[in-house]
Each structure stands twice: as C-alpha cells, then as structure tokens.
Design an enzyme around this catalytic site. Structure first.
Site, PDB file in Angstrom:
ATOM      1  N   HIS A  88     -17.105   1.531  23.081  1.00  0.00           N
ATOM      2  CA  HIS A  88     -16.367   0.264  23.150  1.00  0.00           C
ATOM      3  C   HIS A  88     -16.980  -0.505  24.287  1.00  0.00           C
ATOM      4  O   HIS A  88     -16.210  -1.438  25.033  1.00  0.00           O
ATOM      5  CB  HIS A  88     -14.893   0.549  23.464  1.00  0.00           C
ATOM      6  CG  HIS A  88     -14.221   1.298  22.367  1.00  0.00           C
ATOM      7  ND1 HIS A  88     -14.503   0.801  21.090  1.00  0.00           N
ATOM      8  CD2 HIS A  88     -13.060   2.071  22.225  1.00  0.00           C
ATOM      9  CE1 HIS A  88     -13.715   1.552  20.322  1.00  0.00           C
ATOM     10  NE2 HIS A  88     -12.772   2.250  20.963  1.00  0.00           N
ATOM     11  N   HIS A 158      -7.508  -3.177  19.625  1.00  0.00           N
ATOM     12  CA  HIS A 158      -7.470  -1.593  19.370  1.00  0.00           C
ATOM     13  C   HIS A 158      -5.771  -1.392  19.619  1.00  0.00           C
ATOM     14  O   HIS A 158      -5.530  -0.448  20.526  1.00  0.00           O
ATOM     15  CB  HIS A 158      -8.241  -1.005  20.533  1.00  0.00           C
ATOM     16  CG  HIS A 158      -8.515   0.487  20.604  1.00  0.00           C
ATOM     17  ND1 HIS A 158      -7.346   1.339  20.474  1.00  0.00           N
ATOM     18  CD2 HIS A 158      -9.642   1.082  20.227  1.00  0.00           C
ATOM     19  CE1 HIS A 158      -8.216   2.605  20.439  1.00  0.00           C
ATOM     20  NE2 HIS A 158      -9.434   2.366  20.325  1.00  0.00           N
ATOM     21  N   GLU A 285      -8.967  -0.009  13.118  1.00  0.00           N
ATOM     22  CA  GLU A 285      -9.854  -0.857  14.049  1.00  0.00           C
ATOM     23  C   GLU A 285     -10.822  -1.729  13.175  1.00  0.00           C
ATOM     24  O   GLU A 285     -11.769  -0.784  12.860  1.00  0.00           O
ATOM     25  CB  GLU A 285     -10.544   0.060  15.162  1.00  0.00           C
ATOM     26  CG  GLU A 285      -9.655   0.610  16.036  1.00  0.00           C
ATOM     27  CD  GLU A 285     -10.377   1.635  16.851  1.00  0.00           C
ATOM     28  OE1 GLU A 285     -11.357   1.431  17.483  1.00  0.00           O
ATOM     29  OE2 GLU A 285      -9.819   2.916  16.770  1.00  0.00           O
TER      30      GLU A 285
END
Length: 325
Positions: A88, A158, A285
């Site tokens: 991420h 998220h 996601e």
C-alpha cells in the site's frame, strides 16, 4: 480560521464522514440501519485501526514483491513494510498523510495529496485527488492523478465493511458474490504465484452468492485483463440478519477480497464503543493486480505525465425493503 479535519456528506439515505488523515471514509450510515457500515477507530487523526481502515492507500495499492521494480530500465527500491514486500505504498503512503481539503459541498468533497519524487522509493512527484460523493443510496469515490515523471499509480479505498452490527459480530454470516471467473493464487508472502487460476472448484468460487462462513481470503479476483473499462458491477455483499445489502461497481481490473483475519486479536475500540477483532469486517479493494509492476503479463500500472489517470468505485446500499440481491 483553521480548516476542518472532518467533512460530513449527506444524501436522503446516506451520511458519510470523511477525515483528512488518509482521505479516509471514517463513518458511513444508512437510513433505517442503526449501526455504522464500516469499521473505524475513535481517533479521527491518529493511526487508523484496523490497519488502513477506510483510507485511500497507495501510491500503489496491495503488494510489490521484494519492494522493488524496474521502469524504463531503472531499478527502484521501495519501502519494505510487509516482510520483504512493499504494501500500500509503504509505511508513509497516502493512507498515513494528512490530505488537503480543496472543496466541500453538502454531498461531495475534494481532497488532494502530493507525494514528492523518491517518496517511499517511488519516482516522480505524484499528486492524487480524491472526490467523495453521496447521492441517494450511492457512495462514490473518484481518484485522479498527475505526475511529472514516469511512475506507477494504483491507489484504492480500503474500508472494512460489516453490514450487520458495525463489527460487534464477525462477517461470517454475510453473503458475498464476486463476478470473476479467476483469481490469483499467492505465495506465503501474499505475492501472486504463477498465472490466474479458475475459481471453479476452488474455495474462492463466489460467482454465485454464497455465505462467507469460515472462508479465509486475501486474494485478488480478476475482473478483466485490461487496465480500465467502464464502471460495471464487480461484487455484491449482503447480511440476512440486518437486511442490508451492498453492490460494488468499479472500472478497475482487480478486486482484493480480504476477510479481516489479521485484525489484531487484542482488538481496538471502534465506533459506538464496539471492540473490533479478527473478522470484524471485510474489505473489497478495487485495484490493478498486485505486483503488476513486476509482471508484464498483468494489467499495466505505469503512469506517465502525458497519461490521464482516473478510477472510480461506487457502493450502492439497500435494505430488506429494497433488495439488490
């Protein structure tokens, strides 16, 4: 006068709270349902709990193997914040930054965050703009980007969803449908191993709605193999106990389904004083496939200055009286 760090968006059916830390969806309420639909910690500007809860993550969502990739013949070493991998965008990715509020209206807002060249090892000064909006029973996020040098870019939202009671019980009693005939098997570090595999005959065949039960999942589902397409249905989620259902639409080629098993067992105090633990919420996601910068056979994640970078995700919520499943 100090700028607010919290934005409230309202439609006739939804109320969404957006916070500057991570441009995160901090709270989401549906008329007629007494609980929040997403998990979030009590501290709006502190570390998000569960990890990445509600935030925009990136500049590249999901994992990059061995925290490195090559672009135009140059190797870039990234921040390894997930074992040997970059997850991420690294430990100071978009989710950890305080975004700038650019515009606020009753049902929409726009925030921006610029990451400098070399940040977390990524090339190029890259700005990401997040447009959150609510209309009727729909919540929409459009992310757009611009860069001054070639880089990679695949941010996503998220949120952890629990359509029953805001995380007081697990997501095991939810039903999920994912409109994908293949998924990416992964190795012990969560990196795609080999080619996409058919969901047929696997524990991850959610082409028809089925209860999550004790399924453990943290895998990318392959919606299609091109970088972008028009906004289309990708997944459906429902909870019989509450009568709440959600339809997810995206233009991205991948969807990471994560059942929240790594939420710390010691828990965290969330909205309404609820204690979160493993499987208190699940994530869906929207993304370019994980490790795409190292996989030329995957949808492309390269972002160049002359390229238009934009992606939209939409969540549509209904109640038992207006079912969508």
């Amino acid at each position: 006068m100090a700028k607010p760090d919290t934005i409230i968006l309202r439609s006739e059916a939804l109320t969404a709270m957006i916070v500057c830390r991570g441009a995160a969806l901090y709270d989401l309420r549906l008329v007629g349902h007494p609980y929040p639909l997403v998990l979030s910690s009590r501290e709006k500007q502190g570390p998000l709990s569960p990890p990445f809860a509600g935030a925009v993550v990136g500049r590249f969502a999901n994992r990059i193997a061995d925290a490195r990739f090559q672009l135009d013949g140059v190797r870039y070493n990234l921040d390894a914040n997930d074992g040997p991998n970059c997850l991420h965008g690294g430990r100071d990715g978009l989710s950890q930054r305080d975004w700038t509020i650019e515009d606020v209206a009753p049902s929409s807002c726009r925030l921006s965050c610029a990451l400098p060249d070399g940040h977390m090892g990524f090339p190029g000064t890259c700005e990401t703009v997040a447009n959150w909006s609510v209309e009727g029973r729909s919540l929409r996020l459009t992310l757009s980007g611009r860069t001054d040098a070639p880089t990679i870019w695949s941010p996503t939202a998220h949120p952890y969803f629990n359509l029953a009671d805001g995380g007081a019980t697990s997501i095991d009693n939810h039903t999920v449908q994912i409109l994908a005939g293949s998924y990416l098997p992964v190795d012990a570090n969560g990196i795609p191993a080999g080619e996409p595999a058919t969901t047929e005959g696997s524990p991850f065949d959610f082409r028809q709605p089925r209860p999550i039960g004790d399924t453990v999942c943290d895998h990318n589902f392959c919606l299609h193999e091109t970088e972008n397409r028009g906004l289309a249905d990708a997944a459906r989620l429902s909870c019989r106990a509450s009568g709440v259902a959600m339809r997810l639409r995206t233009d991205r080629p991948g969807l990471q389904f994560y059942t929240g098993d790594a939420i710390p067992p010691e828990g965290a105090t969330g909205l309404g004083g609820i204690m979160y633990g493993p499987r208190s919420g699940l994530c869906l996601e929207t993304q370019i496939w994980p490790d795409a910068p190292n996989r030329p056979d995957f949808p492309e994640a390269i972002f160049r200055p002359e390229k238009n970078a934009q992606t939209t995700t939409e969540w549509v919520f209904e109640t038992r009286d207006v079912p969508i499943l």
